[in-house]
Structure formats: structure tokens, C-alpha cells
Enzyme design. Structure first.
Site, PDB file in Angstrom:
ATOM      1  N   ASP A  98      32.602 -11.942   7.209  1.00  0.00           N
ATOM      2  CA  ASP A  98      31.186 -12.290   7.275  1.00  0.00           C
ATOM      3  C   ASP A  98      30.472 -11.407   8.290  1.00  0.00           C
ATOM      4  O   ASP A  98      29.260 -11.230   8.219  1.00  0.00           O
ATOM      5  CB  ASP A  98      30.998 -13.763   7.663  1.00  0.00           C
ATOM      6  CG  ASP A  98      30.920 -14.682   6.438  1.00  0.00           C
ATOM      7  OD1 ASP A  98      31.151 -14.202   5.311  1.00  0.00           O
ATOM      8  OD2 ASP A  98      30.622 -15.883   6.615  1.00  0.00           O
ATOM      9  N   ASP A 100      30.038  -0.048  14.792  1.00  0.00           N
ATOM     10  CA  ASP A 100      29.179  -1.242  14.709  1.00  0.00           C
ATOM     11  C   ASP A 100      27.703  -0.853  14.777  1.00  0.00           C
ATOM     12  O   ASP A 100      26.896  -1.498  15.448  1.00  0.00           O
ATOM     13  CB  ASP A 100      29.532  -2.222  15.828  1.00  0.00           C
ATOM     14  CG  ASP A 100      29.222  -3.678  15.457  1.00  0.00           C
ATOM     15  OD1 ASP A 100      28.734  -3.906  14.334  1.00  0.00           O
ATOM     16  OD2 ASP A 100      29.454  -4.571  16.290  1.00  0.00           O
ATOM     17  N   PRO A 153      20.216  -8.451  18.818  1.00  0.00           N
ATOM     18  CA  PRO A 153      21.342  -7.694  19.374  1.00  0.00           C
ATOM     19  C   PRO A 153      21.808  -6.578  18.454  1.00  0.00           C
ATOM     20  O   PRO A 153      21.915  -6.752  17.245  1.00  0.00           O
ATOM     21  CB  PRO A 153      22.428  -8.758  19.552  1.00  0.00           C
ATOM     22  CG  PRO A 153      22.104  -9.793  18.521  1.00  0.00           C
ATOM     23  CD  PRO A 153      20.608  -9.803  18.387  1.00  0.00           C
ATOM     24  N   GLY A 154      22.089  -5.414  19.047  1.00  0.00           N
ATOM     25  CA  GLY A 154      22.648  -4.321  18.270  1.00  0.00           C
ATOM     26  C   GLY A 154      22.040  -2.988  18.637  1.00  0.00           C
ATOM     27  O   GLY A 154      20.922  -2.912  19.170  1.00  0.00           O
TER      28      GLY A 154
END
Length: 428
Positions: free
Chosen positions: A159, A312, A330-331
Site C-alpha cells: 500500500d 522514495d 511529507p515527501g
């Protein structure tokens, strides 16, 4: 007619054979035709590529990144994502299923595969390896039709989000066992994380940021390891970020549990100490660890306790990220930045060997997928990247292939860049 290219006097790195030497490499079509200290008897009209001072390495394998398409093409399209990956030396790109709609049906995975095939030109774009969703809409409430999805073009199941219900998670592991495909899980307990945006410790306190305790990772990680010991289904553990998490992984591997693990490239370079700028591009999930966490992660990847480094890559628009630190999604992006920055800080300025980085970003990630890794050997497909460790470049819109700009290195001049990538037509 086969096209030939000769890369002359380049430093050759191969993670499988542990080769680090200087020589000539002849590429014929999509295959490595010859490797020798010096090649002179060349096919007619061979293209000569100057390799002195450069590094030739196997293509990088990114276990998981996020695509804006479908659903958020203003962040990143599939073609810009693939171009960004190729510009960073990535030849195999894992795509998380939390798109809109989520990749929770075979038809959506097939459509993504078809979209990649439509982009066969320009050449040298990476092959996509999408993850099929474990739960409907990646919402963690109801499992998908796992048997149908196992037949679709996907690399495995994930997921890319925390799974909040332990009983559902255990059932998933039981049902997934006979399917024999990789399963990637993120050990994160949202109830323990609460509204934390910085790893608990002195820097979160000094900077006045709400704290995320290490137990938000280690408690679900310990539970996951117990389930694996009970059920026996192999799993990949994503986004490790704490020293205590590293210790749990090392203990589980010593006990023979069938697990692999990865951490993000940013967690190897930065820590909570760097949050003094309140740069929203440093708002990550999981948050940057303490300096002790960072040191433990660097050591664990070098030793292979943590198998792989993941990019990522998570793109957002300027408007989405131009908010206060705690309010920012976030990221951060990284496909074009990870290799040169990791090389600079861990290899050029640190105590890693060049092959340590190749192992963590190419060889072992492929093993996590159960694939044969890219190899720099005669007769192997030409799945390669050429890196110039001295090339200076500035991170800005005109030098990046990504549509997104959410990186703390925006506007800075870096040293080292991937200058060419080769991707064979047939995927691994």
C-alpha cells in the site's frame, strides 16, 4: 544493423562480481559485447565515448517512488517521472499504488503498463515496476482481490501506507504466502505518531516541533516480525528510520526470518539536526532521525543489515509545499539527486567504497524483488549508467527533468552527475 559504442578508459563498477577497475567497454546494440583493459579492433562506425575520469555502473534499481499520474499530473506525469529516473541513472523504477485512482485493480495496472509501452520513444527510459495495492484504495480497511492482482503486470504487493489493523495484516500475510510475490510493508503506527512531524529528541524540543516517538516505528515493526515468525511469509520492510529499528532488523535476520529492509536516501544524509531551517522540503514520513539514528542507518546499509536504499521520490507542487513545516505534505523528490549526493557524502567524503553504494542502490534492491540484478559483464544486457563525479550543476527547473521542485537542495550547485543511461528494451 547493430550499432556499436565504445566507452574508453572508464572506471568499471560491478556489484555482483565486486569489480572495480579501469578499462574499455564495447556495447553492441543492447548487449555488452566486450570488456578489456584496452580494445582496438572495433566494428565499423563505432561511436567513441570518452570515459576518462568517469564511472560506469549498473543501472540503479529504485524499490519505490510515487507517480503523480494518474490523478495528480500537475505534480508529475509518468513521462516526466521516467525522464527524471533516467537522468538519475535509474533503469528499474518501482511505483507505489497510492495514485488516484489507486492501483487496486488489474485493469489499472495493465493501463499503466500500456502507458509505459507507448513511451518506448525516446529510448533509454526506465522500466516500470508498479506495486499492486494490498487494500482497496490503499485505505487499509478491506483487502483487494489478491489472486487477480497477482496475475496483473506488477512487481508485488504494497500500500505504501501504514496498515492500522493487525488482524487484517495477519490475514493478508496468510493469503499472500502462496502467491510468491514480494510484499512491502511500512512499519508505522499512526496512533503513536499522532501529530508528530519531527523525530522525538533534543532537536524537536529545541525547534519547537511536535515529536514523533521512535515507538511509532518500532512497536509495529516488532509486531510485524512476530507475524512473519508465525506465518512465514517473506516481507520487505520499507522506510526504516531509527537505530532501534535497525537493531530489531539485525536480530530478526540473525534468527533467520525471511525479511529484507530499506531506508530512504535522505535519512542517510540528513538528521533532525538539519530542521533548524524549517524547510518544508525536509518534512518527511517517517521524519528524519536523530544524528544517532542516521549513524546507525549508514552503518546498517554499508554492512547489508538494511539491504537497500530507496529513492522514495515524492513530488508535490510549489503551492502544496510552500506552507509552514508542520502543515506541509511529507515527501521530497530525489531521482536525479540521490546518486551524486550519496557519492559525494558517503564515498568521496566518507568511508564507503564505491561498490558499497552500487550494492545498496542496484544489486541488493533487485534481489529484494527476486530479480537478477543489472551486471557489468560481457554478454549481459547493457543496463548501465555513466557518472561524471566532477561535473558541477545547479539544481533548478532547467536542469531537472522532474516537474516538481520540492527538495532542500533547490538552487544549490552539486558536484557529480549521471551523464548517460542505457536501458535494454526487454525488462528484467
Amino acid at each position: 544493423m547493430t550499432q556499436y559504442q565504445l566507452i574508453q578508459q572508464v572506471r568499471l563498477l560491478d556489484g555482483v562480481s565486486q569489480t572495480d577497475q579501469v578499462g574499455d567497454v564495447l556495447i553492441g546494440g543492447e548487449t555488452i559485447a566486450a570488456i578489456a583493459p584496452q580494445l582496438s579492433d572495433l566494428p565499423h562506425a563505432t561511436e567513441l565515448i570518452e570515459g576518462r575520469g568517469k564511472v560506469l555502473l549498473p543501472g540503479l534499481v529504485d524499490l519505490y517512488s510515487q507517480s503523480g499520474e494518474p490523478g495528480h499530473e500537475q505534480r508529475e506525469t509518468l513521462i516526466s517521472l521516467m525522464r527524471s529516473a533516467a537522468a538519475g541513472g535509474v533503469t528499474r523504477l518501482g511505483i507505489l499504488p497510492a495514485t488516484s485512482p489507486a492501483l487496486d485493480q488489474p485493469a489499472l495496472l495493465t493501463a499503466l503498463h500500456r502507458r509505459r509501452q507507448e513511451q518506448a520513444s525516446p529510448a533509454d527510459l526506465p522500466h516500470l515496476y508498479p506495486w499492486a495495492a494490498l487494500t482497496v484504495g490503499t485505505q487499509g480497511q478491506q483487502m483487494t482481490e489478491l489472486g487477480d492482482l497477482a496475475l496483473a503486470p506488477s512487481v508485488g504487493f504494497s500500500d505504501g501506507q501504514p496498515l492500522p489493523h493487525p488482524l487484517l495484516l495477519q490475514r493478508l500475510l496468510q493469503y499472500l504466502q502462496p502467491l510468491g510475490k514480494p510484499v512491502a510493508l511500512w512499519p508505522c503506527d499512526p496512533s503513536l505518531r499522532a501529530n508528530g512531524v519531527a523525530r522525538e529528541g533534543p532537536h524537536a524540543l529545541i525547534y519547537g516541533l511536535s515529536a514523533d516517538p521512535p515507538s511509532s516505528e518500532t512497536a509495529p515493526l516488532a509486531a510485524l516480525l512476530e507475524m512473519v515468525a508465525l506465518v512465514g511469509t517473506p516481507i520487505h520492510l520499507m522506510r526504516l528510520s531509527t537505530a532501534r529499528g535497525v537493531a530489531l532488523i539485525a536480530q530478526a535476520k540473525a534468527q533467520g526470518l525471511p525479511i529484507t529492509a530499506s531506508t530512504s536516501w535522505l535519512h542517510l544524509l540528513l538528521s533532525s539536526q538539519d530542521l533548524h531551517s524549517y524547510d518544508p522540503n525536509l518534512r518527511l514520513a517517517p521524519p528524519l532521525g536523530t544524528p544517532d539514528d542516521r549513524a546507525a542507518l549508514v552503518a546498517a546499509v554499508k554492512m547489508g543489515v538494511i539491504d537497500a536504499i530507496a529513492i522514495d521520490h515524492t513530488p508535490y507542487t510549489y503551492e502544496e509545499k510552500t506552507v509552514g513545516f508542520a502543515a506541509a505534505p511529507p515527501g521530497a523528490i530525489g531521482l536525479e539527486l540521490a546518486w551524486p549526493l550519496l557519492w559525494q557524502h558517503l564515498v568521496a567524503e566518507g568511508d564507503w567504497a564505491a561498490l558499497d553504494l552500487v550494492q545498496a542502490l542496484s544489486t541488493r534492491p533487485a534481489h529484494c524483488w527476486g530479480q537478477s540484478p543489472p551486471r557489468l559483464q560481457v554478454g549481459e544486457p547493457a543496463e548501465l549508467a555513466l557518472f561524471d563525479p566532477t561535473c558541477p550543476w545547479t539544481v533548478k527547473a532547467t536542469t531537472l527533468q522532474s516537474l516538481a521542485a520540492n527538495t532542500c537542495w533547490w538552487g544549490e550547485t552539486l558536484r557529480g552527475r549521471i551523464v548517460r543511461t542505457w536501458v535494454p528494451i526487454a525488462p528484467a
